[in-house]
Write an enzyme that holds these catalytic residues in place. Sequence first.
Site, PDB file in Angstrom:
ATOM      1  N   HIS A   1       0.830  -1.208   0.000  1.00 45.92           N
ATOM      2  CA  HIS A   1       0.000   0.000   0.000  1.00 45.92           C
ATOM      3  C   HIS A   1       0.866   1.261   0.000  1.00 45.92           C
ATOM      4  O   HIS A   1       1.913   1.314   0.634  1.00 45.92           O
ATOM      5  CB  HIS A   1      -0.940   0.014   1.205  1.00 45.92           C
ATOM      6  CG  HIS A   1      -0.236   0.138   2.525  1.00 45.92           C
ATOM      7  ND1 HIS A   1       0.168   1.354   3.050  1.00 45.92           N
ATOM      8  CD2 HIS A   1       0.148  -0.812   3.426  1.00 45.92           C
ATOM      9  CE1 HIS A   1       0.763   1.165   4.213  1.00 45.92           C
ATOM     10  NE2 HIS A   1       0.765  -0.136   4.470  1.00 45.92           N
TER      11      HIS A   1
ATOM     12  N   HIS B   1      11.994  -1.855 -12.657  1.00 43.99           N
ATOM     13  CA  HIS B   1      11.659  -3.260 -12.903  1.00 43.99           C
ATOM     14  C   HIS B   1      11.686  -3.993 -11.568  1.00 43.99           C
ATOM     15  O   HIS B   1      12.730  -4.086 -10.922  1.00 43.99           O
ATOM     16  CB  HIS B   1      12.658  -3.896 -13.864  1.00 43.99           C
ATOM     17  CG  HIS B   1      12.326  -5.314 -14.233  1.00 43.99           C
ATOM     18  ND1 HIS B   1      13.000  -6.007 -15.199  1.00 43.99           N
ATOM     19  CD2 HIS B   1      11.383  -6.186 -13.754  1.00 43.99           C
ATOM     20  CE1 HIS B   1      12.503  -7.233 -15.305  1.00 43.99           C
ATOM     21  NE2 HIS B   1      11.527  -7.359 -14.434  1.00 43.99           N
TER      22      HIS B   1
END
Length: 573
Positions: A136, A145
Amino acid sequence: MSGLLIVGAGGHGKVVADIALSLGQWENIAFLDDLFPELTQVGDWKVIGKTQDANRFREDYPEAIVAIGANALRLEMLNRLIRDGFRAPVLIHPHASVSRFSTIGAGTVICSQSAVIIGSRIGRGAIVNTGASVGHDGILEDGVHVAPGVRLAGGVSVGECSWVGIGAVVKECLSIGSGVMIGAGSTIITDVPDGVTVVGSPAKVIGTRAPKAGSGKTEGVIRILDAALASDFDEWVAFWRRWPDREVSAHPAYVRLFTHAHDRVVGVVRETEAGGILFPLILRPIAAESWAGGQEQAWDAVTAYGYGGPFTWGDGRAGADAFWKAFSGWAMDQKIVSTFARLSLFPEQLLDAPMETVVDRSNVVRALQLDESALWMDYAHKVRKNVNKARQLGVEIRLDPEGAELDAFLKIYESTLDRREASGGYFFGRPFFESIIRDLEGQFMFFHAWLDGQIVSTELVLVAERNLYSFLGGTLAEAFHARPNDLLKHAVIEWGRQTGKSTFVLGGGWQEADGIFNYKLAFAPHGAVDFRVGKWVHDAEAYGRLLKRRSEWESAQGREWVPKAGFFPEYRG
């Protein structure tokens, strides 16, 4: 429905195409890749052009996405496509879990079984790979990446173009800088600054992406690409593909062939809009030597077997002074005591370096830019005689681009080494050749001479953009009478001429001007070229200390030690 262009037809490109197909939003999906026109099909999808051709296809393929592993290059190409008028979609696999209260930038790919939790913000051109999770309120800047299986706890931020390796775990509310490389399986429990490589559990800094030179920083002058990191490996390959000559000895998969336990493979690179420099190296730990006793936490740098650079092209020479200043600073920072380089045979490729260079021995280089009759008449008379004899006795040459006859090759190669009483260092086992076949597709060719239903002579040739290199091979002793090896060499030369290559490097002998060298010279009587090696001591104090330590250790073993003549660095001889 419309068309989707995917730039990059490698492994990640196939993943992206599969996600796009599962979403059912595009009538046509096609690839662009710089291996075109040699590569025209990947799975069910066509490769229709090179990356530079994108604008030609914009009418039929108004949407485009970049599927290249190298983060900075992927982001740069994506931004260029958007500037050129392409729409860059967000691809979210149907089996990914993405909160509707998150934001995701153009050209980002969210792979299967991954999770992006409420409040997260992901920038342009990012990858959240298979089974990874972004907690979150997490932030992934452009070009990040996150590799398979990564766990980013809540509130983690990751800077632009950073790479988080497979299975890494990052503690909550930490900040990861830009241009960071996090090794596979690492555990991050503190903030990570910009431009470093960290590995381990807990993770520690093992290198920097912008090394120091003297007292000043050299950001933008050189980059250090570590072939052990998937993103660096991909970036190295992409950089190598932009080099017009594409010498095989500079490919990271080739350099990796010649490593020992504990070695590292790195590419030292500099790139401008119109050129570049590439110095591929193996870093060999001194502590691993028995005489060092594990006490000397330093390295030697060495190029791989063959012709190893440093290479340059375009306007790369214009930045040579800055490159070598930065390289020297990096070498001292990394505790590299010496560098030993096997240099290119072609002056136009070679970047002059501040190192001692000496002639090791002569090599034979056959120019191929002649017509068939002129090339034939340039051979020594005995070569023409032997080639005709082989043909009359029914010797047939067959090409093997996939290594299908590896068993026969190995049998002949090993029997030849046994016959010549070669040292153990020349006995490369099956896994070595399997790696070439697997990792260097299109960069090699096996040539086999058949007689009476069996292979009697064989040669593995390395294939660069302009040059061919005789690599390894041999001939069965019982077939010498038929001269299959002469016909084999002639076939390689003729194939190179027909495919537009400039030269065929036949190599040298075991010793200067021995029988093997003279045999090769008969195919190019005017083709003897000096092969040079470079020697560079970065830390003279450490070099002297290591010489003394080696001598003391040998004395303790009851031996009088004298360094091998010409061997470098001397303490390894």
